[in-house]
Design a protein around this motif. Structure first.
Motif, mmCIF file in Angstrom:
data_model
loop_
_atom_site.group_PDB
_atom_site.id
_atom_site.type_symbol
_atom_site.label_atom_id
_atom_site.label_comp_id
_atom_site.label_asym_id
_atom_site.label_seq_id
_atom_site.Cartn_x
_atom_site.Cartn_y
_atom_site.Cartn_z
ATOM 1 N N ASP A 1 -2.194 11.088 31.518
ATOM 2 C CA ASP A 1 -2.701 10.006 30.678
ATOM 3 C C ASP A 1 -4.009 10.412 30.013
ATOM 4 O OD1 ASP A 1 -4.748 9.753 32.570
ATOM 5 O OD2 ASP A 1 -3.741 8.124 33.614
ATOM 6 N N GLY A 2 -4.516 9.533 29.139
ATOM 7 C CA GLY A 2 -5.720 9.847 28.365
ATOM 8 C C GLY A 2 -6.961 9.938 29.216
ATOM 9 N N PHE A 3 -7.027 9.171 30.323
ATOM 10 C CA PHE A 3 -8.208 9.223 31.185
ATOM 11 C C PHE A 3 -8.337 10.610 31.827
ATOM 12 C CE2 PHE A 3 -6.681 4.748 31.422
ATOM 13 C CZ PHE A 3 -7.742 4.160 30.747
ATOM 14 N N GLU A 4 -7.241 11.106 32.392
ATOM 15 C CA GLU A 4 -7.269 12.414 33.036
ATOM 16 C C GLU A 4 -7.527 13.514 32.012
ATOM 17 O OE1 GLU A 4 -7.154 15.288 35.960
ATOM 18 O OE2 GLU A 4 -7.290 13.096 36.104
ATOM 19 N N ALA A 5 -6.906 13.408 30.826
ATOM 20 C CA ALA A 5 -7.125 14.425 29.795
ATOM 21 C C ALA A 5 -8.584 14.456 29.363
ATOM 22 C CB ALA A 5 -6.222 14.138 28.588
ATOM 23 N N THR A 6 -9.208 13.267 29.206
ATOM 24 C CA THR A 6 -10.623 13.220 28.803
ATOM 25 C C THR A 6 -11.507 13.851 29.866
ATOM 26 O OG1 THR A 6 -10.211 11.208 27.531
ATOM 27 C CG2 THR A 6 -12.492 11.670 28.166
ATOM 28 N N ARG A 7 -11.254 13.524 31.142
ATOM 29 C CA ARG A 7 -12.068 14.117 32.210
ATOM 30 C C ARG A 7 -11.947 15.646 32.219
ATOM 31 N NH1 ARG A 7 -10.679 9.200 35.017
ATOM 32 N NH2 ARG A 7 -8.673 10.084 35.671
ATOM 33 N N ARG A 8 -10.778 16.181 31.975
ATOM 34 C CA ARG A 8 -10.602 17.629 31.980
ATOM 35 C C ARG A 8 -11.292 18.267 30.781
ATOM 36 N NH1 ARG A 8 -4.780 19.481 34.448
ATOM 37 N NH2 ARG A 8 -4.785 18.072 36.248
ATOM 38 N N ILE A 9 -11.250 17.558 29.648
ATOM 39 C CA ILE A 9 -11.961 18.091 28.464
ATOM 40 C C ILE A 9 -13.452 18.138 28.745
ATOM 41 C CG2 ILE A 9 -12.558 17.594 26.066
ATOM 42 C CD1 ILE A 9 -9.737 16.426 25.759
ATOM 43 N N ALA B 1 -3.188 22.237 22.793
ATOM 44 C CA ALA B 1 -3.581 22.323 21.383
ATOM 45 C C ALA B 1 -5.047 22.708 21.246
ATOM 46 C CB ALA B 1 -3.316 20.978 20.698
ATOM 47 N N LEU B 2 -5.918 22.128 22.082
ATOM 48 C CA LEU B 2 -7.341 22.448 22.006
ATOM 49 C C LEU B 2 -7.598 23.907 22.357
ATOM 50 C CD1 LEU B 2 -8.838 19.221 23.639
ATOM 51 C CD2 LEU B 2 -8.807 19.809 21.219
ATOM 52 N N ASN B 3 -6.854 24.439 23.295
ATOM 53 C CA ASN B 3 -7.032 25.848 23.673
ATOM 54 C C ASN B 3 -6.340 26.800 22.691
ATOM 55 O OD1 ASN B 3 -8.558 25.888 26.254
ATOM 56 N ND2 ASN B 3 -6.892 24.560 26.933
ATOM 57 N N LYS B 4 -5.277 26.338 21.998
ATOM 58 C CA LYS B 4 -4.469 27.201 21.157
ATOM 59 C C LYS B 4 -5.058 27.364 19.766
ATOM 60 C CE LYS B 4 0.240 27.488 19.266
ATOM 61 N NZ LYS B 4 1.584 26.863 19.237
ATOM 62 N N PHE B 5 -5.493 26.231 19.127
ATOM 63 C CA PHE B 5 -5.962 26.297 17.744
ATOM 64 C C PHE B 5 -7.372 26.853 17.667
ATOM 65 C CE2 PHE B 5 -2.513 23.271 17.397
ATOM 66 C CZ PHE B 5 -1.938 23.596 16.173
ATOM 67 N N LYS B 6 -7.551 27.789 16.770
ATOM 68 C CA LYS B 6 -8.884 28.368 16.605
ATOM 69 C C LYS B 6 -9.851 27.409 15.918
ATOM 70 C CE LYS B 6 -7.448 33.235 16.625
ATOM 71 N NZ LYS B 6 -7.467 34.522 15.896
ATOM 72 N N PRO B 7 -9.411 26.694 14.833
ATOM 73 C CA PRO B 7 -10.348 25.732 14.218
ATOM 74 C C PRO B 7 -10.723 24.653 15.230
ATOM 75 C CG PRO B 7 -8.488 26.139 12.771
ATOM 76 C CD PRO B 7 -8.138 26.768 14.076
ATOM 77 N N ASN C 1 -14.852 18.436 31.563
ATOM 78 C CA ASN C 1 -15.121 19.447 32.595
ATOM 79 C C ASN C 1 -14.971 20.868 32.073
ATOM 80 O OD1 ASN C 1 -15.684 17.533 34.543
ATOM 81 N ND2 ASN C 1 -13.549 17.417 35.243
ATOM 82 N N GLY C 2 -14.618 21.017 30.788
ATOM 83 C CA GLY C 2 -14.572 22.345 30.191
ATOM 84 C C GLY C 2 -13.228 23.024 30.211
ATOM 85 N N GLU C 3 -12.141 22.336 30.569
ATOM 86 C CA GLU C 3 -10.835 22.975 30.615
ATOM 87 C C GLU C 3 -10.300 23.283 29.221
ATOM 88 O OE1 GLU C 3 -7.879 21.295 33.126
ATOM 89 O OE2 GLU C 3 -9.306 20.706 34.703
ATOM 90 N N ALA C 4 -10.890 22.659 28.186
ATOM 91 C CA ALA C 4 -10.502 22.968 26.807
ATOM 92 C C ALA C 4 -11.507 23.915 26.148
ATOM 93 C CB ALA C 4 -10.381 21.682 25.994
#
Length: 941
Positions: free
Chosen positions: A867-875, A846-852, A877-880
């Motif tokens: 899980d939320g911990f892994e998702a937060t770390r990836r965010i 969703a973060l990569n797909k939505f322009k807003p 790290n710039g994956e979003a």
């Protein structure tokens, strides 16, 4: 001396045997009582646990439905009954009866129960709806009612034909027997020892030791063999007897040798004197006489005296000087007891001990009359005693006619003390419980020259086998070579050493030997080593067991922590769903009844949350995971919030609520506001709950000490039901309330006061109670605080400035796998634009797909796929994308255990909100973090 020594040895031996017999008897009695206590615990556990398990089965829906749904029960009831297994006994019978006593289904049920049991259980279980159990010669029977609307609709019965198989698996310290009131054996731990039938202990009183106790109508016996019980004393008696006989023989031998040496020495001395007087030559002898040291000195002195008299013709004055130069005391008297000669040492003896010549001589002659030697004790004016050993020889003329007596005395005080000390040290080493050996390292092979009795007990080698040998004989193929090399190096360098190495006994069994080697110096040179050896096998095993137990305990703690975290998440998630739905419902148009119902539901949710929080807090405290924090807060603000919260409840019950604050209103302190509020909330909640009429008052005061330390004391007083004096000591214990009626009437878990006490202790304080039944209670607690620094007291302004900035409509990403929670959060965010994702993977898409660009992310922690911990770390790290590397992420999680908040922050989240949460808290955090992102740099600083 021999009779006295023999009597002393016998007395000491009898004392040792008596003391050992006493302690052995006490140990046997303790073992039997411990065995009886264990048997009572086994019986209690058997009856209570079996009844409880049977009652749990009777409450099972399958059993209850079987009595109601008669047509369908044959489809499932037989399979259920075949699976029943409550004990380790093989032949266990189960039966289900309906309310009329008719058999519905059975498993291994006998064709007919003994009439005694059949008549006993039916009226109690089917009529009175009570559980029943019976342990008799007819077997063991348990029956519990199957209740429907508090009435017995049937009974579940378990029957075992004998108590024997039920108690057989339990461990036993001694042989055990259980009988009924008729002395019939119901259980025997060894059937070959005591068989079924009548037990007659009077037939075994000379062979067995019997202890007894009771359990209800049953008689319990602990039986120990007399021979095995006192076998430890038998060998001690043999050892003591051997010591007595050996000591007597040694003393007889020593006395005989000493007497013979003294006789030979004195005879030789006399012969030499006669030969020298007659100028006869001394006959040549091949044998060298063995002389007692003291007599040898006398002989030498007399030899020198006679030589000087013969060769130099000394005058009487010279002769007197020679006599005076002797170290020993000399006295010569004739048959009429007239003094013929005495030397200066004898005069000094008379003067030192104040008896005078005549009294000293009279006492000496009287005491040694008819004796060849004797020891006399003399005491001076200071009370110091000396021992003089006197030897008596006849004074003969030329015709060998006795003309008097010659008395020669030697001071043996120091010698006796030294002999006593050596004897004590030798006895202590011989009787030591640790193995002691002494090696001569100056001789070839470094042989062992001494080993005490404990060495033989430790190694199995006798003293004769080790003397002259080397302790290397204890080493084997698995003995570590490095340890042996270290020992040899230490001995070579003449230094002490301590090590533990694997040794082998004479029978080949191995043991870990703790060896301490200490060098012995003689004239500055190390000539011997003393070695102290001790079997530390059990100690090392215990240390290994303790280490394993520690690892298991730590693993258990980790599993318990994980279980509590899982339970916290699973319980809080549905509670949050209920709470969220109720908050949404409150925002809809409701009539008065509906509003009332919603308020009741909210109250129930709050009560449930409170119970869950209490249980989790108690678990944290029990696991040592509870910690207090130190943040600045306004004391008056916390108290005012509690006052506003409880004033409405008090008004609804018609109670007066009074707050008396005895501290400056602007005071800000440093401490844990949440835990302080938790203590006061528990006490106020209890006061409101247990008070029907009257007043509740809260008095708070602050006492300031040095270094800005503050002592806060608070008294919560009510006019409620009070607590009986005998119940007060345990009121702060876990799961404790005054009585069961209190729990039924007012509810509660019994954890609140226990948690309050633990929290007070964590904050350096304590809590106490004063109460009278029917009058009221006063709970007083105190905690340690600090005065908040000035900069922290004023540090709230920046936050307020940031919060005052309006954020407008926000774009929020809700990452939540629970659809109910997802719906609740989105409904609360209707003023903003909210988009949901079911997992961390969907969130990244969703973060990569939505322009807003999303302004805030609400992140659940536990989700499938990612899980939320892994998702937060990836965010982060710039994956979003770079635009989301610093986006505010707020954790929304049901995890509330220690470390959950820290884990969220460690993963890169900005804030933390545990479920169930209040919608206002959620909106405040969203507004705050959205405003922090938009605040100007000078404000953000």
């Amino acid at each position: 001396m021999l009779p006295t020594l023999t009597g002393l040895i016998i007395v000491v031996a009898i004392m040792l045997f008596t003391i050992t017999f006493y302690f052995a008897s006490e140990e046997i009695s303790d073992d039997q009582q411990a065995s009886l206590d264990g048997l009572k615990r086994d019986l209690s556990y058997l009856t209570q646990d079996t009844t409880r398990q049977l009652a749990d089965l009777a409450a099972n829906d399958i059993i209850i439905n079987a009595l109601v749904d008669v047509e369908q029960r044959d489809n499932y009831l037989p399979m259920f009954f075949r699976s029943l297994n409550l004990t380790q006994a093989r032949d266990v019978s189960f039966a289900l009866y309906d309310f009329s006593g008719a058999l519905v289904i059975q498993k291994n049920w006998p064709e007919q129960l003994p009439s005694t049991l059949e008549q006993a259980w039916r009226p109690i279980t089917l009529v009175e709806s009570e559980s029943y159990y019976s342990i008799t010669e007819y077997g063991v029977l348990f029956s519990v009612p199957v209740l429907l609307n508090e009435m017995a609709e049937g009974a579940l019965v378990m029957y075992v034909a004998s108590l024997q198989p039920l108690l057989r698996p339990y461990p036993r310290l001694t042989e055990q027997v259980v009988t009924d009131g008729n002395n019939t054996v119901l259980f025997s731990s060894d059937l070959s020892f005591v068989e079924q039938g009548k037990l007659r202990f009077t037939q075994h009183t000379t062979q067995f030791l019997v202890g007894s106790d009771s359990f209800g109508d049953l008689k319990l016996y602990s039986i120990s063999s007399f021979t095995s019980a006192f076998s430890s004393i038998r060998w001690l008696a043999l050892v003591i007897l051997a010591m007595i006989v050996g000591t007597l023989l040694i003393n007889l031998h020593i006395i005989s040798i000493t007497a013979k040496q003294a006789q030979d020495t004195l005879t030789g001395l006399y012969d030499d004197i006669i030969r020298r007087v007659r100028n006869e030559e001394k006959p040549v002898s091949d044998s060298v006489p063995l002389e007692v040291l003291e007599l040898s000195k006398i002989r030498t002195s007399f030899d020198e005296l006679l030589t000087n008299l013969t060769e130099m013709s000394l005058s009487n004055e010279q002769f007197s000087n020679v006599i005076d130069s002797m170290g020993d005391m000399l006295l010569v008297v004739d048959n009429s007891q007239t003094v013929l000669l005495c030397n200066r040492q004898f005069d000094a003896l008379c003067d030192t001990y104040g008896e005078g010549h005549d009294a000293t001589i009279a006492r000496l002659i009287t005491k040694l009359h008819g004796k060849s030697k004797g020891e006399l004790k003399y005491t001076d004016s200071k009370g110091e005693a000396s021992r003089i050993l006197w030897r008596v020889q006849p004074l003969l003329d030329e015709n060998n006619v006795e003309k008097g007596k010659i008395y020669v005395g030697a001071d043996v005080t120091e010698q006796k003390a030294l002999e006593s000390r050596i004897k004590i040290l030798t006895s202590a080493i011989d009787e030591a419980t640790v193995s002691i050996v002494i090696s001569d390292i100056k001789s070839e092979g470094q042989p062992v020259i001494y080993a005490n009795g404990a060495f033989a007990d430790l190694t199995g080698y006798s003293r004769e086998e080790i003397l002259g040998g080397n302790c290397a004989m204890l080493q084997g193929k698995e003995t570590e070579s490095s340890s042996v090399f270290g020992l040899k190096t230490a001995i070579r360098n003449r230094i002490p050493v301590e090590t533990t190495l694997l040794n082998y006994r004479k029978d080949g069994t191995s043991f870990f030997n703790n060896l301490i080697l200490t060098p012995i110096q003689i004239d500055g040179e190390v000539t011997h080593y003393i070695g102290i050896q001790q079997d530390v096998t059990k100690k090392l095993q215990a240390e290994r067991y303790l280490q394993e137990a520690k690892i298991k305990a730590e693993e258990s703690a980790r599993m318990k922590s994980g279980f509590l975290a899982s339970m916290s998440h699973e319980i809080r998630t549905p509670i949050h769903g209920i709470s969220g739905i109720l908050q949404l419902l409150e925002k809809t148009p409701l009539n008065n009844d509906q509003q009332h119902y919603v308020s009741l539901a909210n109250y129930s949710v709050e009560s449930l949350s409170h119970i869950v929080n209490d249980i989790l807090d108690f678990s944290k405290i029990e696991a040592g995971q509870m910690q207090v924090e130190a943040h600045p807060f306004s004391l008056i603000e916390e108290i005012n919030q509690l006052e506003n919260q409880y004033r409405l409840l008090c008004e609804q019950k018609g109670l007066s609520l009074l707050f008396n604050n005895q501290f400056p209103t602007g005071l800000r302190v440093l401490g844990d506001a949440v835990r302080y509020r938790q203590i006061l909330t528990n006490l106020l909640g209890n006061a409101v709950k247990f008070t029907e009429t009257g007043t509740i008052s809260v008095t708070t005061n602050i006492v300031e000490s040095a270094n800005d330390q503050l002592l806060l004391r608070c008294d919560v007083k009510d006019t409620g039901i009070g607590i009986a004096r005998e119940k007060q000591p345990g009121i702060f214990a876990v799961f404790t309330q005054e009585d069961l009626s209190t729990t039924r009437k007012f509810g509660g878990t019994g954890l609140g006061l226990s948690i309050c006490k633990q929290l007070c202790s964590l904050m350096g304080g304590d809590i106490s109670l004063e109460s009278q039944k029917g009058i009221g209670s006063t709970f007083s607690f105190y905690i340690q605080l600090e005065r908040a620094p000035e900069e922290q007291s004023n540090g709230q302004q920046n936050t307020d400035q940031v919060s005052s900035i309006k954020t407008g409509k926000l774009k929020i990403l809700v990452v939540e796998d629970n659809e109910i929670n997802q719906t609740i959060v989105k409904e609360h965010l209707t003023t903003h634009k909210a988009i949901s994702a079911m997992s961390g993977v969907e969130a990244l898409e969703a973060l990569n797909k939505f322009k807003p660009t999303f302004d805030v992310i609400l992140m659940d922690c536990l989700m499938p796929e990612m899980d939320g911990f892994e998702a937060t770390r990836r965010i982060r790290n710039g994956e979003a994308g770079a635009r989301y590397e610093n986006v505010p992420i707020i954790a929304l999680t049901a995890n509330a255990m220690k470390g959950d908040r820290e884990a969220c922050f460690a993963a890169g989240m900005n804030d933390y909100l545990s479920k169930p949460f209040d919608v206002d808290d959620l909106l405040d955090k969203i507004e705050y973090w959205a405003s922090v992102k938009k605040v100007p740099a000078d404000h953000a600083s």
